[in-house]
Write an enzyme that holds these catalytic residues in place. Structure first.
Site, PDB file in Angstrom:
ATOM      1  N   ASP A   1       1.633   0.313  12.051  1.00  0.00           N
ATOM      2  CA  ASP A   1       1.560  -0.993  12.714  1.00  0.00           C
ATOM      3  C   ASP A   1       2.884  -1.760  12.690  1.00  0.00           C
ATOM      4  O   ASP A   1       2.882  -2.985  12.733  1.00  0.00           O
ATOM      5  CB  ASP A   1       0.439  -1.836  12.086  1.00  0.00           C
ATOM      6  CG  ASP A   1       0.644  -2.038  10.591  1.00  0.00           C
ATOM      7  OD1 ASP A   1       1.515  -1.378  10.008  1.00  0.00           O
ATOM      8  OD2 ASP A   1      -0.092  -2.855  10.015  1.00  0.00           O
TER       9      ASP A   1
ATOM     10  N   GLY B   1       0.834  -1.209   0.000  1.00  0.00           N
ATOM     11  CA  GLY B   1       0.000   0.000   0.000  1.00  0.00           C
ATOM     12  C   GLY B   1       0.864   1.253   0.000  1.00  0.00           C
ATOM     13  O   GLY B   1       1.834   1.334   0.744  1.00  0.00           O
TER      14      GLY B   1
ATOM     15  N   ARG C   1       1.414  -5.187  -5.680  1.00  0.00           N
ATOM     16  CA  ARG C   1       1.407  -6.405  -4.862  1.00  0.00           C
ATOM     17  C   ARG C   1       1.782  -7.525  -5.824  1.00  0.00           C
ATOM     18  O   ARG C   1       1.195  -7.645  -6.890  1.00  0.00           O
ATOM     19  CB  ARG C   1       0.034  -6.608  -4.239  1.00  0.00           C
ATOM     20  CG  ARG C   1      -0.273  -5.514  -3.218  1.00  0.00           C
ATOM     21  CD  ARG C   1      -1.282  -5.946  -2.173  1.00  0.00           C
ATOM     22  NE  ARG C   1      -1.192  -5.132  -0.980  1.00  0.00           N
ATOM     23  CZ  ARG C   1      -1.937  -4.050  -0.741  1.00  0.00           C
ATOM     24  NH1 ARG C   1      -2.859  -3.673  -1.597  1.00  0.00           N
ATOM     25  NH2 ARG C   1      -1.781  -3.367   0.371  1.00  0.00           N
TER      26      ARG C   1
ATOM     27  N   THR D   1       3.756   3.047   5.541  1.00  0.00           N
ATOM     28  CA  THR D   1       2.359   2.617   5.656  1.00  0.00           C
ATOM     29  C   THR D   1       1.623   3.608   6.546  1.00  0.00           C
ATOM     30  O   THR D   1       2.200   4.109   7.517  1.00  0.00           O
ATOM     31  CB  THR D   1       2.227   1.193   6.250  1.00  0.00           C
ATOM     32  OG1 THR D   1       0.862   0.979   6.652  1.00  0.00           O
ATOM     33  CG2 THR D   1       3.102   0.978   7.477  1.00  0.00           C
TER      34      THR D   1
ATOM     35  N   ALA E   1      15.392  11.126  -0.958  1.00  0.00           N
ATOM     36  CA  ALA E   1      16.546  11.121  -0.043  1.00  0.00           C
ATOM     37  C   ALA E   1      17.509   9.986  -0.390  1.00  0.00           C
ATOM     38  O   ALA E   1      18.725  10.161  -0.328  1.00  0.00           O
ATOM     39  CB  ALA E   1      16.057  10.991   1.398  1.00  0.00           C
ATOM     40  N   VAL E   2      16.971   8.827  -0.771  1.00  0.00           N
ATOM     41  CA  VAL E   2      17.847   7.708  -1.149  1.00  0.00           C
ATOM     42  C   VAL E   2      18.680   8.111  -2.371  1.00  0.00           C
ATOM     43  O   VAL E   2      19.910   7.971  -2.390  1.00  0.00           O
ATOM     44  CB  VAL E   2      17.017   6.432  -1.447  1.00  0.00           C
ATOM     45  CG1 VAL E   2      17.876   5.360  -2.104  1.00  0.00           C
ATOM     46  CG2 VAL E   2      16.383   5.890  -0.162  1.00  0.00           C
TER      47      VAL E   2
ATOM     48  N   ASP F   1       4.604  -4.471   6.431  1.00  0.00           N
ATOM     49  CA  ASP F   1       5.139  -5.744   6.948  1.00  0.00           C
ATOM     50  C   ASP F   1       5.266  -6.812   5.862  1.00  0.00           C
ATOM     51  O   ASP F   1       6.218  -7.603   5.855  1.00  0.00           O
ATOM     52  CB  ASP F   1       4.326  -6.252   8.143  1.00  0.00           C
ATOM     53  CG  ASP F   1       2.860  -6.427   7.834  1.00  0.00           C
ATOM     54  OD1 ASP F   1       2.402  -5.910   6.791  1.00  0.00           O
ATOM     55  OD2 ASP F   1       2.159  -7.081   8.626  1.00  0.00           O
TER      56      ASP F   1
ATOM     57  N   ASP G   1      -0.762   2.823   8.445  1.00  0.00           N
ATOM     58  CA  ASP G   1      -1.377   2.124   9.578  1.00  0.00           C
ATOM     59  C   ASP G   1      -0.605   2.227  10.896  1.00  0.00           C
ATOM     60  O   ASP G   1      -1.148   1.934  11.957  1.00  0.00           O
ATOM     61  CB  ASP G   1      -1.557   0.639   9.241  1.00  0.00           C
ATOM     62  CG  ASP G   1      -2.661   0.427   8.229  1.00  0.00           C
ATOM     63  OD1 ASP G   1      -3.453   1.366   8.022  1.00  0.00           O
ATOM     64  OD2 ASP G   1      -2.738  -0.664   7.645  1.00  0.00           O
TER      65      ASP G   1
ATOM     66  N   ARG H   1      -7.023  -2.146   9.093  1.00  0.00           N
ATOM     67  CA  ARG H   1      -7.577  -3.497   9.061  1.00  0.00           C
ATOM     68  C   ARG H   1      -7.233  -4.242  10.352  1.00  0.00           C
ATOM     69  O   ARG H   1      -8.035  -4.948  10.902  1.00  0.00           O
ATOM     70  CB  ARG H   1      -6.984  -4.240   7.856  1.00  0.00           C
ATOM     71  CG  ARG H   1      -7.934  -5.168   7.196  1.00  0.00           C
ATOM     72  CD  ARG H   1      -7.432  -5.732   5.916  1.00  0.00           C
ATOM     73  NE  ARG H   1      -6.115  -5.255   5.476  1.00  0.00           N
ATOM     74  CZ  ARG H   1      -5.692  -5.310   4.224  1.00  0.00           C
ATOM     75  NH1 ARG H   1      -6.490  -5.766   3.298  1.00  0.00           N
ATOM     76  NH2 ARG H   1      -4.489  -4.906   3.889  1.00  0.00           N
TER      77      ARG H   1
HETATM   78  P1  ADP Z   1       2.493  -4.210   2.751  1.00  0.00           P
HETATM   79  O1  ADP Z   1       3.945  -4.200   2.461  1.00  0.00           O
HETATM   80  O2  ADP Z   1       1.890  -2.837   2.650  1.00  0.00           O
HETATM   81  O3  ADP Z   1       2.180  -4.914   4.058  1.00  0.00           O
HETATM   82  P2  ADP Z   1       1.548  -6.545   1.271  1.00  0.00           P
HETATM   83  O4  ADP Z   1       1.256  -7.347   2.480  1.00  0.00           O
HETATM   84  O5  ADP Z   1       0.570  -6.572   0.165  1.00  0.00           O
HETATM   85  O6  ADP Z   1       1.739  -4.994   1.584  1.00  0.00           O
HETATM   86  O7  ADP Z   1       2.972  -6.999   0.727  1.00  0.00           O
HETATM   87  C1  ADP Z   1       3.561  -6.371  -0.392  1.00  0.00           C
HETATM   88  C2  ADP Z   1       4.309  -7.389  -1.210  1.00  0.00           C
HETATM   89  O8  ADP Z   1       5.377  -7.969  -0.447  1.00  0.00           O
HETATM   90  C3  ADP Z   1       3.499  -8.592  -1.677  1.00  0.00           C
HETATM   91  O9  ADP Z   1       2.708  -8.329  -2.794  1.00  0.00           O
HETATM   92  C4  ADP Z   1       4.590  -9.588  -2.002  1.00  0.00           C
HETATM   93  O10 ADP Z   1       5.184  -9.314  -3.235  1.00  0.00           O
HETATM   94  C5  ADP Z   1       5.606  -9.292  -0.888  1.00  0.00           C
HETATM   95  N1  ADP Z   1       5.360 -10.261   0.191  1.00  0.00           N
HETATM   96  C6  ADP Z   1       4.413 -10.219   1.146  1.00  0.00           C
HETATM   97  N2  ADP Z   1       4.444 -11.335   1.916  1.00  0.00           N
HETATM   98  C7  ADP Z   1       5.427 -12.111   1.418  1.00  0.00           C
HETATM   99  C8  ADP Z   1       5.958 -13.403   1.745  1.00  0.00           C
HETATM  100  N3  ADP Z   1       5.462 -14.126   2.759  1.00  0.00           N
HETATM  101  N4  ADP Z   1       6.978 -13.877   1.003  1.00  0.00           N
HETATM  102  C9  ADP Z   1       7.490 -13.155  -0.018  1.00  0.00           C
HETATM  103  N5  ADP Z   1       7.027 -11.951  -0.384  1.00  0.00           N
HETATM  104  C10 ADP Z   1       6.026 -11.414   0.319  1.00  0.00           C
HETATM  105  O1  F6P Z   2      -2.076   0.684   3.754  1.00  0.00           O
HETATM  106  C1  F6P Z   2      -2.749  -0.137   4.675  1.00  0.00           C
HETATM  107  C2  F6P Z   2      -4.199  -0.118   4.407  1.00  0.00           C
HETATM  108  O2  F6P Z   2      -4.510   1.221   4.330  1.00  0.00           O
HETATM  109  C3  F6P Z   2      -5.139  -0.810   5.371  1.00  0.00           C
HETATM  110  O3  F6P Z   2      -5.502  -0.076   6.486  1.00  0.00           O
HETATM  111  C4  F6P Z   2      -6.298  -1.158   4.470  1.00  0.00           C
HETATM  112  O4  F6P Z   2      -7.083  -2.175   4.970  1.00  0.00           O
HETATM  113  C5  F6P Z   2      -5.593  -1.541   3.219  1.00  0.00           C
HETATM  114  O5  F6P Z   2      -4.452  -0.716   3.150  1.00  0.00           O
HETATM  115  C6  F6P Z   2      -6.370  -1.480   1.971  1.00  0.00           C
HETATM  116  O6  F6P Z   2      -5.475  -1.613   0.907  1.00  0.00           O
HETATM  117  P1  F6P Z   2      -5.822  -1.966  -0.593  1.00  0.00           P
HETATM  118  O7  F6P Z   2      -7.031  -1.242  -0.968  1.00  0.00           O
HETATM  119  O8  F6P Z   2      -4.615  -1.493  -1.326  1.00  0.00           O
HETATM  120  O9  F6P Z   2      -5.976  -3.438  -0.634  1.00  0.00           O
END
Ligand code: ADP
Ligand code: F6P
Length: 324
Positions: free
Chosen positions: A130, A11, A72, A126, A22-23, A103, A128, A172
């Site tokens: 979290d 997200g 994603r 993020t 900055a990077v 995460d 959130d 969430r």
């Molecule tokens: P966020 O980073 O905001 O928590 P996601 O949970 O959708 O968002 O994770 C982003 C991307 O990170 C995923 O689409 C995937 O490519 C990678 N990822 C997430 N979980 C795993 C996992 N268990 N193993 C490998 N890649 C992962």
């Molecule tokens: O970025 C985190 C978050 O905002 C959550 O709070 C929410 O549930 C989720 O993203 C929704 O993300 P998407 O619409 O990209 O699946």
């Protein structure tokens, strides 16, 4: 370390552009090449990259979203997908990677370290808030301000029409946005995933509010609140049990993830971006760059993902004092 890659994943959040800038500029400062990877891990698998020069990142610090785009990638969750991603890191002569995301993105980054011993540093992007090891994730402050401003506007209609509004905010699994915006806008109640406020308690609170002569009422509800009811179901229950209330629902949704980053998030993104490059240059890996008591704090990525930042339940108590 001669060439540092940077990507944004999962997200999006306001402030990601500040961190990318900055990077890129810190790389230039240390005479390193900076490779931007488009659309997160999916772009890495597809070898979609561009060199980021100092001037490539001009005019983005004030923009929401991410200039490198995000995605994603289910493919990256597979061993084959990660092998392709790693091969492209090598093909592009990238020596270290900055992952800006939540995460899930950090879990992916950890796998690159575990499976290929590839240096990865994480920046918590993020709204959130979290992730463990940082008082603020990148974008959280902006999202709080956006949600607060939006609910202030809803309050105008609540006052004009003597209505009860249920406002759903993002979160969430975490109630940070709901709790803080709830306190900021004077919510009657705040429903969050971390605390189970039963429906009965909610109804009692609304009865008290009516008896106290309140004419406009706002309840802030996090997406993942513990009652297990979504805002529309909550609205139905309230209208059935308390027909005196005229109830409306407003779901703020993705507006909370967009918009120009606050001053705080721009400064935070800058600090985090610079530190991520300096960490890689110092041969550090597997760390998340966070902030604690105003100072940069580094936490193992695994702890950042698994650890839980506790919600400040004291704020809930204080919110109730404000609503007597
Ligand atoms: P966020 O980073 O905001 O928590 P996601 O949970 O959708 O968002 O994770 C982003 C991307 O990170 C995923 O689409 C995937 O490519 C990678 N990822 C997430 N979980 C795993 C996992 N268990 N193993 C490998 N890649 C992962
Ligand atoms: O970025 C985190 C978050 O905002 C959550 O709070 C929410 O549930 C989720 O993203 C929704 O993300 P998407 O619409 O990209 O699946």
């Amino acid at each position: 370390m001669k060439n540092i890659g940077v990507l944004t994943s999962g997200g999006d959040s306001p402030g990601m552009n500040s961190a990318i800038r900055a990077v890129a500029r810190t790389c230039a400062h240390y005479n390193l090449k900076c490779t931007g990877i488009i659309r997160g891990y999916q772009g890495l698998i597809e070898n979609d990259t561009k060199v980021l020069y100092t001037r490539s990142v001009r005019g983005i610090i004030n923009r929401g979203g991410t200039f490198l785009y995000s995605a994603r990638s289910d493919e990256f969750k597979t061993e084959q997908g990660r092998k392709s991603a790693y091969d492209n890191l090598i093909k592009n002569n990238i020596d270290g990677l900055v992952v800006i995301g939540g995460d899930g993105s950090f879990t992916g980054g950890l796998k690159l370290i575990q499976e290929y011993d590839f240096p990865v540093i994480g920046i918590p992007g993020t709204i959130d808030n979290d992730l463990f090891g940082t008082s603020h994730t990148l974008g959280y402050d902006t999202a709080l301000n956006t949600a607060t401003e939006a609910i202030d506007k809803i309050r105008d209609t609540a006052i004009s029409h003597h209505r009860l509004f249920l406002v759903e905010v993002m979160g969430r699994d975490a109630g940070f946005i709901a709790l803080n915006t709830g306190l900021a806008i004077g919510a009657q109640e705040i429903l969050i995933p971390e605390v189970n406020m039963s429906l009965d308690n909610l109804i009692d609170s609304l009865k008290r509010s009516k008896n106290a002569g309140k004419t406009s009422t706002i309840i802030v509800v996090a997406e993942g609140d513990k009652t297990g009811n979504n805002v529309f179901q909550l609205a139905d229950t309230i209208e059935t049990k308390l027909p005196k209330y005229e109830v409306r629902v407003s779901v703020l949704g993705h507006m909370q993830r967009g918009g120009s980053p606050s001053c705080f998030d721009r400064v935070l993104g800058t600090q985090m971006g610079i530190t991520s490059v300096e960490s890689l240059v110092n041969n550090e890996k597997g760390l998340m760059i966070g902030i604690s008591n105003g100072k940069i704090a580094k936490t193992d990525l695994s702890k950042a993902i698994k650890g839980k930042t506790k919600i400040n339940k004291e704020l809930l108590r204080m919110s109730r004092i404000m609503n007597t």
